[in-house]
Design an enzyme around this catalytic site. Structure first.
Site, PDB file in Angstrom:
ATOM      1  N   GLY A  17      15.640  89.745 -36.992  1.00  0.00           N
ATOM      2  CA  GLY A  17      17.044  90.039 -36.663  1.00  0.00           C
ATOM      3  C   GLY A  17      17.525  89.286 -35.422  1.00  0.00           C
ATOM      4  O   GLY A  17      16.837  88.403 -34.902  1.00  0.00           O
ATOM      5  N   TYR A 143      23.005 107.877 -36.529  1.00  0.00           N
ATOM      6  CA  TYR A 143      22.303 106.764 -35.861  1.00  0.00           C
ATOM      7  C   TYR A 143      21.956 107.165 -34.427  1.00  0.00           C
ATOM      8  O   TYR A 143      20.838 106.950 -33.959  1.00  0.00           O
ATOM      9  CB  TYR A 143      23.243 105.560 -35.890  1.00  0.00           C
ATOM     10  CG  TYR A 143      22.815 104.354 -35.091  1.00  0.00           C
ATOM     11  CD1 TYR A 143      21.941 103.414 -35.624  1.00  0.00           C
ATOM     12  CD2 TYR A 143      23.332 104.122 -33.812  1.00  0.00           C
ATOM     13  CE1 TYR A 143      21.585 102.277 -34.907  1.00  0.00           C
ATOM     14  CE2 TYR A 143      22.978 102.994 -33.087  1.00  0.00           C
ATOM     15  CZ  TYR A 143      22.108 102.075 -33.634  1.00  0.00           C
ATOM     16  OH  TYR A 143      21.745 100.955 -32.921  1.00  0.00           O
ATOM     17  N   PRO A 170      20.093  98.336 -24.402  1.00  0.00           N
ATOM     18  CA  PRO A 170      20.949  97.165 -24.191  1.00  0.00           C
ATOM     19  C   PRO A 170      22.431  97.495 -24.398  1.00  0.00           C
ATOM     20  O   PRO A 170      22.772  98.410 -25.145  1.00  0.00           O
ATOM     21  CB  PRO A 170      20.498  96.166 -25.262  1.00  0.00           C
ATOM     22  CG  PRO A 170      19.388  96.809 -26.011  1.00  0.00           C
ATOM     23  CD  PRO A 170      19.406  98.276 -25.703  1.00  0.00           C
ATOM     24  N   ASP A 277      41.888 100.124 -31.178  1.00  0.00           N
ATOM     25  CA  ASP A 277      41.209  99.465 -30.070  1.00  0.00           C
ATOM     26  C   ASP A 277      39.760  99.924 -29.870  1.00  0.00           C
ATOM     27  O   ASP A 277      38.967  99.230 -29.274  1.00  0.00           O
ATOM     28  CB  ASP A 277      41.964  99.763 -28.767  1.00  0.00           C
ATOM     29  CG  ASP A 277      42.806  98.572 -28.332  1.00  0.00           C
ATOM     30  OD1 ASP A 277      42.654  97.494 -28.935  1.00  0.00           O
ATOM     31  OD2 ASP A 277      43.607  98.738 -27.401  1.00  0.00           O
TER      32      ASP A 277
HETATM   33  P1  NDP Z   1      19.494  93.091 -36.984  1.00  0.00           P
HETATM   34  O1  NDP Z   1      20.348  93.805 -37.988  1.00  0.00           O
HETATM   35  O2  NDP Z   1      19.856  91.700 -36.616  1.00  0.00           O
HETATM   36  O3  NDP Z   1      17.996  93.103 -37.515  1.00  0.00           O
HETATM   37  C1  NDP Z   1      17.415  94.244 -38.031  1.00  0.00           C
HETATM   38  C2  NDP Z   1      15.930  93.972 -38.233  1.00  0.00           C
HETATM   39  O4  NDP Z   1      15.317  95.174 -38.716  1.00  0.00           O
HETATM   40  C3  NDP Z   1      15.649  92.895 -39.257  1.00  0.00           C
HETATM   41  O5  NDP Z   1      14.527  92.152 -38.844  1.00  0.00           O
HETATM   42  C4  NDP Z   1      15.331  93.701 -40.520  1.00  0.00           C
HETATM   43  O6  NDP Z   1      14.489  93.005 -41.417  1.00  0.00           O
HETATM   44  C5  NDP Z   1      14.615  94.894 -39.915  1.00  0.00           C
HETATM   45  N1  NDP Z   1      14.641  96.079 -40.758  1.00  0.00           N
HETATM   46  C6  NDP Z   1      15.721  96.840 -41.116  1.00  0.00           C
HETATM   47  N2  NDP Z   1      15.337  97.840 -41.936  1.00  0.00           N
HETATM   48  C7  NDP Z   1      13.992  97.728 -42.083  1.00  0.00           C
HETATM   49  C8  NDP Z   1      13.010  98.453 -42.827  1.00  0.00           C
HETATM   50  N3  NDP Z   1      13.328  99.524 -43.574  1.00  0.00           N
HETATM   51  N4  NDP Z   1      11.722  98.044 -42.768  1.00  0.00           N
HETATM   52  C9  NDP Z   1      11.378  96.963 -42.030  1.00  0.00           C
HETATM   53  N5  NDP Z   1      12.250  96.241 -41.310  1.00  0.00           N
HETATM   54  C10 NDP Z   1      13.540  96.611 -41.339  1.00  0.00           C
HETATM   55  O7  NDP Z   1      19.404  94.019 -35.712  1.00  0.00           O
HETATM   56  P2  NDP Z   1      19.495  93.614 -34.156  1.00  0.00           P
HETATM   57  O8  NDP Z   1      18.525  92.533 -33.861  1.00  0.00           O
HETATM   58  O9  NDP Z   1      20.937  93.453 -33.814  1.00  0.00           O
HETATM   59  O10 NDP Z   1      19.024  94.976 -33.474  1.00  0.00           O
HETATM   60  C11 NDP Z   1      17.694  95.174 -33.006  1.00  0.00           C
HETATM   61  C12 NDP Z   1      17.643  96.513 -32.307  1.00  0.00           C
HETATM   62  O11 NDP Z   1      18.567  96.518 -31.227  1.00  0.00           O
HETATM   63  C13 NDP Z   1      18.008  97.681 -33.194  1.00  0.00           C
HETATM   64  O12 NDP Z   1      17.121  98.744 -32.926  1.00  0.00           O
HETATM   65  C14 NDP Z   1      19.440  98.021 -32.768  1.00  0.00           C
HETATM   66  O13 NDP Z   1      19.698  99.391 -32.949  1.00  0.00           O
HETATM   67  C15 NDP Z   1      19.413  97.646 -31.307  1.00  0.00           C
HETATM   68  N6  NDP Z   1      20.701  97.303 -30.697  1.00  0.00           N
HETATM   69  C16 NDP Z   1      21.513  96.299 -31.200  1.00  0.00           C
HETATM   70  C17 NDP Z   1      22.714  95.983 -30.566  1.00  0.00           C
HETATM   71  C18 NDP Z   1      23.584  94.848 -31.023  1.00  0.00           C
HETATM   72  O14 NDP Z   1      24.635  94.581 -30.375  1.00  0.00           O
HETATM   73  N7  NDP Z   1      23.232  94.129 -32.079  1.00  0.00           N
HETATM   74  C19 NDP Z   1      23.173  96.717 -29.387  1.00  0.00           C
HETATM   75  C20 NDP Z   1      22.236  97.692 -28.908  1.00  0.00           C
HETATM   76  C21 NDP Z   1      21.065  97.973 -29.561  1.00  0.00           C
HETATM   77  P3  NDP Z   1      15.099  91.964 -42.514  1.00  0.00           P
HETATM   78  O15 NDP Z   1      15.524  90.715 -41.763  1.00  0.00           O
HETATM   79  O16 NDP Z   1      13.967  91.683 -43.425  1.00  0.00           O
HETATM   80  O17 NDP Z   1      16.255  92.662 -43.170  1.00  0.00           O
END
Ligand code: NDP
Length: 321
Positions: A17, A143, A170, A277
């Site tokens: 991700g 969530y 974050p 907003d």
């Molecule tokens: P992304 O949506 O970019 O990535 C999610 C990741 O989780 C992917 O690698 C996905 O795998 C994996 N995933 C989801 N479901 C499963 C599952 N059932 N089994 C195994 N792997 C799974 O998320 P972010 O990188 O944006 O977020 C990372 C963390 O940061 C999260 O915990 C989020 O809550 C937190 N966060 C994010 C913020 C933001 O602004 N984006 C802000 C604050 C916190 P695959 O690629 O194979 O689908």
């Protein structure tokens, strides 16, 4: 812990991700230590909602350290439709990951919370001690409560099992490999995608809302450096906010102008004030981080936005959108 003769296996869940790719980039560009091997998991390697699948992937890699990022995430509308599902899936993922980390002897786990899970009615700036002091916003309570329970589990693993399991909080994250979906994504990647389209069509850009709300944004590669520091050096079970300072909070209007500049977009920005907003501000206090790392330098936002926009344009075909 820093004994370079001990072999460390760091397992990153959600390794594909936005944040996972940021960590991979930083690790591959100088942060990796001799005695470390890093494994970045996607949902194809293991479905972490499934106990047996989680158990198998932990047994395979036997991590000494875990960065836990995987989560069921979604925008406002996704959450509103499915709070129960967000709660159950995230509770299950988190319980499976922490329990299997423990059973395989992982000494340290860093999980990821979010500033959007804080109490809805609160005073600003928000800090780490306020996490459980009041219900989260109604729209994403599933969530939010599931994320808050990670902190409860960390307390348990630290007190009852003598493990160093902790979490980071974050603010809004942006960077390469984000989700650039316009309808259900976050503000910056959504803006990048809209500007990309407006440029192709030669049209002005319509931004949703007044542009007045204030936000703190952290570059995924800065967050990555801070999470690696957390994994190696931070030993409290209580969470730590990883955010730019209050002085770096910017308006959505300012953010849109910066993205426009980074993408060489020269047409007008129109603010559609009929659209909602959201919260005016959610200011987070990063003084705990500053106490530990007074000299940490965040990438200037213009530089980080330029790198992100360039990545998006160069990788438009493969970008999640
Ligand atoms: P992304 O949506 O970019 O990535 C999610 C990741 O989780 C992917 O690698 C996905 O795998 C994996 N995933 C989801 N479901 C499963 C599952 N059932 N089994 C195994 N792997 C799974 O998320 P972010 O990188 O944006 O977020 C990372 C963390 O940061 C999260 O915990 C989020 O809550 C937190 N966060 C994010 C913020 C933001 O602004 N984006 C802000 C604050 C916190 P695959 O690629 O194979 O689908």
């Amino acid at each position: 812990e820093n004994d370079s003769s001990t072999k460390h296996v760091v397992l990153v869940t959600g390794g594909t991700g936005l944040v996972g790719k940021g960590i991979k980039y930083v690790v591959e560009n100088g942060e990796k230590r001799e005695n470390e091997s890093w494994v970045f998991l996607s949902s194809k390697d293991a479905d972490l909602t499934d106990y047996e699948s989680t158990k198998a992937v932990f047994a395979k890699h036997k991590p000494t350290h875990v960065i836990h990022l995987a989560a069921k995430v979604g925008g406002l509308y996704g959450n509103l439709r499915a709070n129960l599902e967000f709660f159950r899936q995230n509770m299950t993922i988190n319980d499976n990951v922490l329990q299997n980390a423990y059973q395989n002897g992982a000494q340290k786990v860093v999980s990821c919370l979010s500033t959007c899970i804080f109490p809805d009615k609160t005073s600003y700036p928000i800090n780490e001690t306020m996490l459980h002091k009041g219900p989260p916003h109604d729209s994403n309570y599933g969530y939010s409560y599931a994320k808050r329970m990670i902190d409860v589990m960390n307390r348990g693993y630290s007190q009852d099992c003598d493990c160093k399991y902790t979490s980071v909080i974050p603010c809004n994250i942006f960077g390469p490999h984000d989700n650039y979906n316009i309808e259900d994504g976050h503000v910056l990647p959504g803006l990048m995608h809209k500007i990309y389209k407006a440029k192709l069509e030669g049209k002005p850009l319509t931004v949703w809302g007044t542009g007045k709300p204030l936000r703190q944004f952290i570059y995924s590669r800065d967050l990555a450096r801070l999470m690696i520091w957390t994994l190696r050096e931070y030993n409290e079970p209580e969470p730590i906010i990883l955010s730019v300072g209050e002085e770096d909070e910017i308006s959505i209007r300012n953010a849109a102008e910066k993205v426009a500049k980074a993408m060489n977009f020269t047409k007008e920005l129109i603010f559609d004030t009929e659209k909602a907003d959201g919260q005016y501000k959610k200011t987070a206090d990063n003084s705990k981080l500053r106490k530990y790392l007074p000299d940490f330098k965040f990438t200037p936002i213009d530089v980080a936005l330029k790198e992100t926009c360039d990545w998006f344009v160069d990788n438009y075909e493969i970008a999640r959108k």
